[in-house]
Design a protein around this motif. Structure first.
Motif, PDB file in Angstrom:
ATOM      1  N   ARG A   1      44.183  34.464  43.713  1.00 35.40           N
ATOM      2  CA  ARG A   1      45.055  35.617  43.430  1.00 35.40           C
ATOM      3  C   ARG A   1      44.215  36.862  43.142  1.00 35.40           C
ATOM      4  O   ARG A   1      44.539  37.966  43.591  1.00 35.40           O
ATOM      5  N   ILE A   2      43.133  36.691  42.409  1.00 36.58           N
ATOM      6  CA  ILE A   2      42.250  37.821  42.098  1.00 36.58           C
ATOM      7  C   ILE A   2      41.603  38.350  43.372  1.00 36.58           C
ATOM      8  O   ILE A   2      41.555  39.566  43.598  1.00 36.58           O
ATOM      9  N   ILE A   3      41.137  37.454  44.206  1.00 40.68           N
ATOM     10  CA  ILE A   3      40.533  37.868  45.482  1.00 40.68           C
ATOM     11  C   ILE A   3      41.532  38.669  46.308  1.00 40.68           C
ATOM     12  O   ILE A   3      41.189  39.706  46.885  1.00 40.68           O
ATOM     13  N   GLY A   4      42.779  38.211  46.341  1.00 40.13           N
ATOM     14  CA  GLY A   4      43.819  38.944  47.072  1.00 40.13           C
ATOM     15  C   GLY A   4      44.026  40.348  46.529  1.00 40.13           C
ATOM     16  O   GLY A   4      44.128  41.313  47.298  1.00 40.13           O
ATOM     17  N   HIS A   5      44.098  40.463  45.212  1.00 40.45           N
ATOM     18  CA  HIS A   5      44.242  41.791  44.589  1.00 40.45           C
ATOM     19  C   HIS A   5      43.051  42.678  44.941  1.00 40.45           C
ATOM     20  O   HIS A   5      43.215  43.860  45.248  1.00 40.45           O
ATOM     21  N   ARG A   6      41.847  42.108  44.895  1.00 39.68           N
ATOM     22  CA  ARG A   6      40.644  42.890  45.200  1.00 39.68           C
ATOM     23  C   ARG A   6      40.661  43.383  46.643  1.00 39.68           C
ATOM     24  O   ARG A   6      40.347  44.539  46.913  1.00 39.68           O
ATOM     25  N   ARG A   7      41.022  42.516  47.559  1.00 39.55           N
ATOM     26  CA  ARG A   7      41.049  42.901  48.980  1.00 39.55           C
ATOM     27  C   ARG A   7      42.113  43.959  49.259  1.00 39.55           C
ATOM     28  O   ARG A   7      41.855  44.937  49.947  1.00 39.55           O
ATOM     29  N   ARG A   8      43.325  43.732  48.724  1.00 38.28           N
ATOM     30  CA  ARG A   8      44.416  44.693  48.959  1.00 38.28           C
ATOM     31  C   ARG A   8      44.086  46.074  48.424  1.00 38.28           C
ATOM     32  O   ARG A   8      44.464  47.085  49.018  1.00 38.28           O
ATOM     33  N   ASN A   9      43.393  46.098  47.296  1.00 40.13           N
ATOM     34  CA  ASN A   9      43.122  47.376  46.634  1.00 40.13           C
ATOM     35  C   ASN A   9      41.691  47.875  46.806  1.00 40.13           C
ATOM     36  O   ASN A   9      41.320  48.883  46.215  1.00 40.13           O
TER      37      ASN A   9
ATOM     38  N   ILE B   1      38.771  46.777  45.724  1.00 38.71           N
ATOM     39  CA  ILE B   1      38.048  46.842  44.451  1.00 38.71           C
ATOM     40  C   ILE B   1      37.067  45.678  44.435  1.00 38.71           C
ATOM     41  O   ILE B   1      37.480  44.522  44.404  1.00 38.71           O
ATOM     42  N   SER B   2      35.767  45.990  44.459  1.00 38.42           N
ATOM     43  CA  SER B   2      34.790  44.904  44.514  1.00 38.42           C
ATOM     44  C   SER B   2      34.316  44.467  43.127  1.00 38.42           C
ATOM     45  O   SER B   2      33.989  43.298  42.920  1.00 38.42           O
ATOM     46  N   VAL B   3      34.269  45.385  42.168  1.00 43.71           N
ATOM     47  CA  VAL B   3      33.778  45.071  40.831  1.00 43.71           C
ATOM     48  C   VAL B   3      34.736  45.673  39.807  1.00 43.71           C
ATOM     49  O   VAL B   3      35.230  46.782  39.994  1.00 43.71           O
ATOM     50  N   GLY B   4      34.969  44.939  38.718  1.00 45.84           N
ATOM     51  CA  GLY B   4      35.852  45.447  37.671  1.00 45.84           C
ATOM     52  C   GLY B   4      37.302  45.428  38.110  1.00 45.84           C
ATOM     53  O   GLY B   4      37.687  44.706  39.033  1.00 45.84           O
ATOM     54  N   THR B   5      38.104  46.244  37.444  1.00 43.94           N
ATOM     55  CA  THR B   5      39.541  46.283  37.741  1.00 43.94           C
ATOM     56  C   THR B   5      39.961  47.538  38.501  1.00 43.94           C
ATOM     57  O   THR B   5      41.080  47.600  38.990  1.00 43.94           O
ATOM     58  N   GLY B   6      39.063  48.525  38.584  1.00 39.78           N
ATOM     59  CA  GLY B   6      39.439  49.770  39.257  1.00 39.78           C
ATOM     60  C   GLY B   6      40.667  50.412  38.635  1.00 39.78           C
ATOM     61  O   GLY B   6      41.410  51.111  39.300  1.00 39.78           O
ATOM     62  N   ASN B   7      40.886  50.145  37.344  1.00 37.62           N
ATOM     63  CA  ASN B   7      42.074  50.646  36.633  1.00 37.62           C
ATOM     64  C   ASN B   7      43.378  50.193  37.283  1.00 37.62           C
ATOM     65  O   ASN B   7      44.398  50.866  37.177  1.00 37.62           O
ATOM     66  N   ASN B   8      43.324  49.065  37.979  1.00 41.27           N
ATOM     67  CA  ASN B   8      44.518  48.505  38.612  1.00 41.27           C
ATOM     68  C   ASN B   8      45.141  47.497  37.644  1.00 41.27           C
ATOM     69  O   ASN B   8      44.563  46.451  37.372  1.00 41.27           O
TER      70      ASN B   8
ATOM     71  N   ASP C   1      47.612  45.407  37.929  1.00 42.44           N
ATOM     72  CA  ASP C   1      47.908  44.085  38.492  1.00 42.44           C
ATOM     73  C   ASP C   1      46.648  43.232  38.572  1.00 42.44           C
ATOM     74  O   ASP C   1      46.675  42.035  38.270  1.00 42.44           O
ATOM     75  N   LEU C   2      45.537  43.839  38.972  1.00 44.75           N
ATOM     76  CA  LEU C   2      44.276  43.107  39.023  1.00 44.75           C
ATOM     77  C   LEU C   2      43.819  42.741  37.620  1.00 44.75           C
ATOM     78  O   LEU C   2      43.367  41.620  37.372  1.00 44.75           O
ATOM     79  N   GLU C   3      43.960  43.674  36.695  1.00 46.12           N
ATOM     80  CA  GLU C   3      43.575  43.383  35.313  1.00 46.12           C
ATOM     81  C   GLU C   3      44.387  42.225  34.748  1.00 46.12           C
ATOM     82  O   GLU C   3      43.854  41.328  34.096  1.00 46.12           O
ATOM     83  N   ARG C   4      45.672  42.200  35.035  1.00 43.02           N
ATOM     84  CA  ARG C   4      46.540  41.121  34.568  1.00 43.02           C
ATOM     85  C   ARG C   4      46.115  39.793  35.195  1.00 43.02           C
ATOM     86  O   ARG C   4      46.009  38.771  34.512  1.00 43.02           O
ATOM     87  N   ALA C   5      45.849  39.795  36.493  1.00 48.06           N
ATOM     88  CA  ALA C   5      45.425  38.567  37.183  1.00 48.06           C
ATOM     89  C   ALA C   5      44.100  38.066  36.619  1.00 48.06           C
ATOM     90  O   ALA C   5      43.911  36.856  36.430  1.00 48.06           O
ATOM     91  N   MET C   6      43.196  38.988  36.327  1.00 49.78           N
ATOM     92  CA  MET C   6      41.901  38.602  35.767  1.00 49.78           C
ATOM     93  C   MET C   6      42.057  38.026  34.359  1.00 49.78           C
ATOM     94  O   MET C   6      41.387  37.068  33.990  1.00 49.78           O
ATOM     95  N   ARG C   7      42.940  38.605  33.560  1.00 47.26           N
ATOM     96  CA  ARG C   7      43.152  38.103  32.198  1.00 47.26           C
ATOM     97  C   ARG C   7      43.816  36.723  32.222  1.00 47.26           C
ATOM     98  O   ARG C   7      43.485  35.868  31.395  1.00 47.26           O
ATOM     99  N   VAL C   8      44.734  36.491  33.143  1.00 52.43           N
ATOM    100  CA  VAL C   8      45.357  35.169  33.252  1.00 52.43           C
ATOM    101  C   VAL C   8      44.288  34.131  33.569  1.00 52.43           C
ATOM    102  O   VAL C   8      44.227  33.068  32.940  1.00 52.43           O
ATOM    103  N   GLN C   9      43.420  34.431  34.529  1.00 52.07           N
ATOM    104  CA  GLN C   9      42.359  33.499  34.905  1.00 52.07           C
ATOM    105  C   GLN C   9      41.374  33.325  33.742  1.00 52.07           C
ATOM    106  O   GLN C   9      40.957  32.199  33.435  1.00 52.07           O
TER     107      GLN C   9
END
Length: 131
Positions: free
Chosen positions: A20-28, A30-37, A39-47
């Motif tokens: 799920r994190i990889i998908g968020h990174r590709r769609r947006n 964003i290679s490193v960090g959350t890019g202030n996104n 949805d990505l931040e939420r996915a990263m915190r869940v993981q």
């Protein structure tokens, strides 16, 4: 080994959370960090939350299994670990997710941590006094 079943299923869930994190990174893009996104931040915190709690729960489950805890109880606690982590994911997966799932997942996780820790410590204490 019963813990192996739940560790394997937990590993599959961890891979799902990672993909799920990889998908968020590709769609947006964003290679490193959350890019202030958010949805990505939420996915990263869940993981990350999964990675923070699940190994300790599984370690404690393995310890009590090695001390010959009843099979039915090991399965009940192993299944509860997965249920708690899935509920946490559901409640944290999006900003619109019902908070009750996150609360229930966290509650199940904390209860299991206390229960498993108490059983593991109790098994040690009983063994130490029996010697």
């Amino acid at each position: 080994m019963i813990t192996g079943l739940y560790a394997g299923l937990a590993a599959l869930l961890f891979v799902f959370l990672s993909v799920r994190i990889i998908g968020h990174r590709r769609r947006n893009k964003i290679s490193v960090g959350t890019g202030n996104n958010p949805d990505l931040e939420r996915a990263m915190r869940v993981q990350a939350n999964f990675a923070e709690y699940t190994p300790l729960l599984l370690l404690l489950l393995a310890i009590i299994e090695m001390n010959q805890f009843p099979v039915w109880a090991l399965h009940a606690m192993g299944a509860s670990i997965l249920i708690g982590r899935v509920l946490h994911f559901i409640g944290f997966a999006s900003e619109h997710a019902p908070m009750i799932f996150r609360v229930l997942g966290t509650l199940i996780t904390f209860i299991l941590l206390l229960l498993l820790a108490g059983i593991a410590a109790g098994q040690y204490m009983l063994g130490a006094f029996a010697s």
